[in-house]
Design an enzyme around this catalytic site. Structure first.
Site, short mmCIF file in Angstrom:
data_model
loop_
_atom_site.label_atom_id
_atom_site.label_comp_id
_atom_site.label_asym_id
_atom_site.label_seq_id
_atom_site.Cartn_x
_atom_site.Cartn_y
_atom_site.Cartn_z
N HIS A 84 0.83 -1.22 0.00
CA HIS A 84 0.00 0.00 0.00
C HIS A 84 0.87 1.27 0.00
CE1 HIS A 84 -3.15 -2.76 2.09
NE2 HIS A 84 -3.02 -3.03 0.80
N HIS A 241 -9.85 -2.03 -4.05
CA HIS A 241 -8.66 -2.41 -3.28
C HIS A 241 -7.78 -3.38 -4.07
CE1 HIS A 241 -6.04 -2.67 0.11
NE2 HIS A 241 -5.90 -3.95 -0.23
N ASP A 245 -3.82 -2.94 -4.80
CA ASP A 245 -2.76 -3.94 -4.62
C ASP A 245 -1.97 -4.13 -5.92
OD1 ASP A 245 -3.24 -4.46 -1.94
OD2 ASP A 245 -4.59 -6.14 -2.35
N HIS A 267 -1.72 -11.24 -5.24
CA HIS A 267 -0.36 -10.70 -5.25
C HIS A 267 0.56 -11.56 -6.12
CE1 HIS A 267 -0.86 -7.37 -2.59
NE2 HIS A 267 -1.35 -8.12 -1.62
ZN LIG Z 1 -3.93 -4.71 -0.02
#
Ligand SMILES: [Zn+2]
Length: 285
Positions: A84, A241, A245, A267
């Protein structure tokens, strides 16, 4: 009021320094990061409290995919939960910045990039003295997947994002978000979107000692058809969100002039794309 850069083509550093501290997600300890101006391109990190710590330049090859967050492996040291902060740095258009870190992870703050954007706004943006690193060039489309999760990057005039998520929990369901990213749009539409998790996970992760610092004030928690801690900041906060990311995971390689489309991203999938983009950047003369 800060005036944000118009696009991601300039070279920008901070006008002054700014600091944020808070609880680390993994350790549950108080951790602190100071953002400093830098005249060298890239994101640099140092640990001023340990002797002989030379500033290191962060590189995409240091990124490790760990449960719940993105961790950087920096020689002997690790720096966890960077995504973040890196999203805020790159998303606001900063190309030259030095991070002074106390601790082995970045504070989670409210689970979004909002606190980092506020810190950057407080320090102000200033033109950098040296050019920024080149952005990755894309000649051909890239398509990668992990199981049914897919990410593609196709050449475009500017950095465009399309995110789609699809969860069985009715409170989330299917959401999509598309935008041509600029620093201003990042600040207004993406940075405030918070991490989300699930009620069942919270207890399990806590038992495994993984989220000592995780509480209802730094993640949205979904319980099937409702949220345990409303209100949401946007009706589609979860997909925003996910894009936050993704932006954080691409921050070290630079934003490609491409449309990046991600279906059920993670991720791991984001860093797969970052690795391919980094290889292509290395191949540039
Ligand atoms: Zn995150």
């Amino acid at each position: 009021m800060v005036s944000w850069p118009d696009d991601y083509d300039g070279a920008w550093t901070l006008g002054a320094s700014a600091q944020r501290s808070g609880i680390g997600l993994h350790s549950g300890q108080q951790v602190c990061v100071t953002l400093q101006p830098s005249q060298r391109p890239g994101v640099w990190v140092s640990w001023p409290s340990s002797e002989g710590s030379e500033p290191l330049r962060l590189k995409p090859s240091q990124v490790r995919d760990s449960p719940l967050c993105t961790t950087l492996e920096l020689g002997e040291r690790r720096l966890a939960t960077v995504e973040h902060l890196l999203a805020a740095v790159a998303g606001c258009g900063l190309t030259h910045v030095h991070l002074e870190v106390e601790g082995s992870e970045v504070p989670l703050l409210d689970g979004s990039a909002q606190g980092w954007v506020e810190a950057i706004a407080e320090a102000g943006m200033a033109p950098a003295a040296t050019p920024a690193s080149a952005r990755p060039q894309l000649q051909q489309p890239i398509a990668l997947h992990r199981g049914s999760s897919v990410i593609t990057a196709t050449p475009a005039e500017q950095f465009m994002l399309v995110g789609v998520i699809d969860f069985p929990q009715p409170a989330i369901g299917r959401q999509q978000c598309a935008l041509a990213l600029t620093p201003e749009r990042f600040v207004a539409e993406i940075a405030p979107a918070r991490t989300f998790g699930f009620r069942e996970q919270v207890d399990q992760l806590r038992a495994a000692g993984l989220i000592q610092g995780g509480a209802l004030d730094n993640a949205l928690v979904c319980d099937g058809d409702h949220w345990l801690n409303p209100p949401l900041r946007y009706p589609d906060e979860p997909v925003r969100h996910k894009l936050l990311d993704l932006i954080g995971d691409l921050a070290l390689v630079g934003f490609p002039r491409a449309q990046v489309l991600v279906y059920r991203g993670s991720h791991g999938l984001h860093t797969d794309l970052a690795a391919v983009l980094a290889d292509r950047s290395d191949a540039q003369p």
